[in-house]
Scaffold this motif. Structure first.
Motif, PDB file in Angstrom:
ATOM      1  N   LEU A 187       9.800 -29.126   4.425  1.00 29.44           N
ATOM      2  CA  LEU A 187       9.297 -30.428   3.966  1.00 29.44           C
ATOM      3  C   LEU A 187       7.882 -30.287   3.418  1.00 29.44           C
ATOM      4  O   LEU A 187       7.540 -30.896   2.402  1.00 29.44           O
ATOM      5  N   PHE A 188       7.059 -29.473   4.085  1.00 34.16           N
ATOM      6  CA  PHE A 188       5.690 -29.266   3.606  1.00 34.16           C
ATOM      7  C   PHE A 188       5.677 -28.540   2.267  1.00 34.16           C
ATOM      8  O   PHE A 188       4.850 -28.841   1.393  1.00 34.16           O
ATOM      9  N   VAL A 189       6.567 -27.606   2.090  1.00 31.86           N
ATOM     10  CA  VAL A 189       6.651 -26.910   0.807  1.00 31.86           C
ATOM     11  C   VAL A 189       7.007 -27.895  -0.309  1.00 31.86           C
ATOM     12  O   VAL A 189       6.361 -27.944  -1.367  1.00 31.86           O
ATOM     13  N   ALA A 218       3.535 -38.615  -2.393  1.00 35.93           N
ATOM     14  CA  ALA A 218       3.805 -37.227  -2.010  1.00 35.93           C
ATOM     15  C   ALA A 218       3.002 -36.834  -0.778  1.00 35.93           C
ATOM     16  O   ALA A 218       3.496 -36.115   0.102  1.00 35.93           O
ATOM     17  N   ARG A 219       1.760 -37.310  -0.686  1.00 35.84           N
ATOM     18  CA  ARG A 219       0.928 -37.012   0.489  1.00 35.84           C
ATOM     19  C   ARG A 219       1.521 -37.638   1.759  1.00 35.84           C
ATOM     20  O   ARG A 219       1.590 -36.991   2.804  1.00 35.84           O
ATOM     21  N   VAL A 220       1.952 -38.892   1.659  1.00 35.46           N
ATOM     22  CA  VAL A 220       2.538 -39.559   2.820  1.00 35.46           C
ATOM     23  C   VAL A 220       3.838 -38.872   3.228  1.00 35.46           C
ATOM     24  O   VAL A 220       4.094 -38.645   4.418  1.00 35.46           O
ATOM     25  N   PHE A 221       4.666 -38.518   2.240  1.00 36.24           N
ATOM     26  CA  PHE A 221       5.916 -37.812   2.519  1.00 36.24           C
ATOM     27  C   PHE A 221       5.642 -36.492   3.241  1.00 36.24           C
ATOM     28  O   PHE A 221       6.301 -36.152   4.231  1.00 36.24           O
ATOM     29  N   THR A 222       4.654 -35.758   2.768  1.00 36.93           N
ATOM     30  CA  THR A 222       4.302 -34.481   3.386  1.00 36.93           C
ATOM     31  C   THR A 222       3.845 -34.685   4.825  1.00 36.93           C
ATOM     32  O   THR A 222       4.210 -33.920   5.725  1.00 36.93           O
TER      33      THR A 222
END
Length: 386
Positions: A77-79, A97-101
């Motif tokens: 997920l981080f990738v 994208a930041r929140v998803f990460t």
């Protein structure tokens, strides 16, 4: 360092770099996406909120799944998240994208700490968790400065692509080195994980974590104006002082793991008292540059002395279903980060000077001591009753 824990440390290095490197790239991100620097700063807040709200969701969703595939999935997920950060065409997609990460952050450290503790004898569990967190502390010394330099030289998007590369290494390391049958979830599943949240000691440990973190961030959030306006340091010097803070974190992380394996709650209480005293010293002598620099180093050391002890405290208190509680504890630290920054800002808006701001940290640290003493007294009472 046992190889499976090394794999977890690589992933925590990647996660730490992801979280903090944006702070050094705010001007570049703001200029590229056409937003103000304060708006770009909300990318930090968005990530923190993603950690707080994502941690319990991911932990509950994965409660019945084997631990190794979950860790691989979270590292993946981080990738993916960092890749989308690198290609985000506008501010709002970068925020998303930041929140998803961030959704995988708390769950990875929560589940990872349970896995790390299961890989060693009982009297080494706090040290094992500290070794996993070593990647996080090293990211502040190596990952963040290197990522900032890379972003300034080639563009902020290349920094996130570099983190993608590190993330791929961590995924491969976990897949290769972590045993397949490690720390399998308890038979109680999600209900078992939720049941342990009824234990007072679990919540007390998380409250200590929040207060300890808040005591630091009430002051540390405003450390740059403090060091320049009160201590008289130049802006360039502040950068090196912050690196010294990261070095203190790394040393404190190692010390904390070893002390917690020896005397867990005494370590927490003594360290929090030392933090309260240090804030008071900062108020009195912070105008002396050399003293201020030394105190910032000691801050980093003391705050990370309590991280692994508090994490193992939660794991032990929630032994029948530790994954959700350990994950929530990571959210508790982030609540403290955000709450401390807000309290410090509120104090400044009410007229507290930068020079006196450390007194707010003293008050919060003493509150944390009070809760820790209460928690230890409940332990002793339970032993007597038994």
């Amino acid at each position: 360092m046992p190889l499976p824990i090394l794999a977890l440390a690589i992933a925590s290095f990647c996660i730490g770099t992801t979280e903090f490197v944006i702070m050094g790239l705010l001007p570049e991100v703001a200029a590229d996406l056409g937003v103000s620097i304060p708006s770009a700063g909300l990318l930090v807040t968005g990530y923190a909120l993603g950690v707080v709200f994502g941690a319990p969701i991911v932990a509950m969703a994965t409660a019945r799944l084997p631990r190794k595939p979950v860790l691989i999935g979270l590292a993946t997920l981080f990738v993916i998240g960092n890749f989308f950060c690198a290609i985000a065409p506008n501010y709002w997609l970068l925020m998303a994208a930041r929140v998803f990460t961030a959704f995988g952050h708390g769950a990875f450290f929560g589940i990872g700490s349970v896995v790390a503790a299961s890989l060693v004898p009982r009297n080494k569990r706090a040290s094992a968790i500290a070794l996993m967190f070593a990647g996080l502390t090293l990211s502040n010394i190596l990952g963040v400065p290197a990522g900032t330099a890379l972003g300034e030289a080639f563009g902020w998007r290349d920094t996130f692509l570099a983190v993608v590369g590190i993330g791929l290494v961590s995924v491969a390391a976990i897949a290769w080195l972590v045993p397949s049958d490690v720390a399998e979830p308890s038979g109680g599943g999600l209900l078992g994980e939720l049941r342990v949240l009824g234990k007072l000691q679990v919540w007390l440990a998380m409250l200590i974590a929040s207060l300890a973190s808040a005591s630091l961030f009430a002051v540390f959030t405003y450390i740059k104006p403090y060091l320049t306006d009160v201590s008289g340091l130049s802006t360039a010097t502040v950068t090196w002082v912050l690196l010294l803070f990261g070095a203190g974190m790394t040393i404190g992380n190692i010390i904390g793991g070893r002390l917690a394996d020896w005397k867990l709650m005494p370590t927490v209480i003594t360290t929090l008292l030392a933090m309260a005293l240090l804030f008071a010293v900062f108020t009195e002598f912070g105008a002396i540059a050399s003293v201020a620099v030394a105190i910032v180093f000691l801050w980093g050391m003391l705050i990370f002395i309590v991280v692994s002890p508090l994490q193992i405290r939660v794991v032990e208190a929630a032994a029948e279903g530790p994954n959700l509680a350990a994950t929530l504890n990571q959210g508790a630290f982030n609540v403290g980060n955000a709450g401390g920054a807000w309290i410090g800002g509120l104090a400044i808006s009410w007229g507290v000077s930068y020079a006196n701001l450390p007194l707010v940290g003293t008050a919060l640290a003493l509150l944390a001591v009070t809760v820790a003493v209460l928690s230890q007294s409940l332990d002793r009472r339970a032993v007597v009753q038994t």
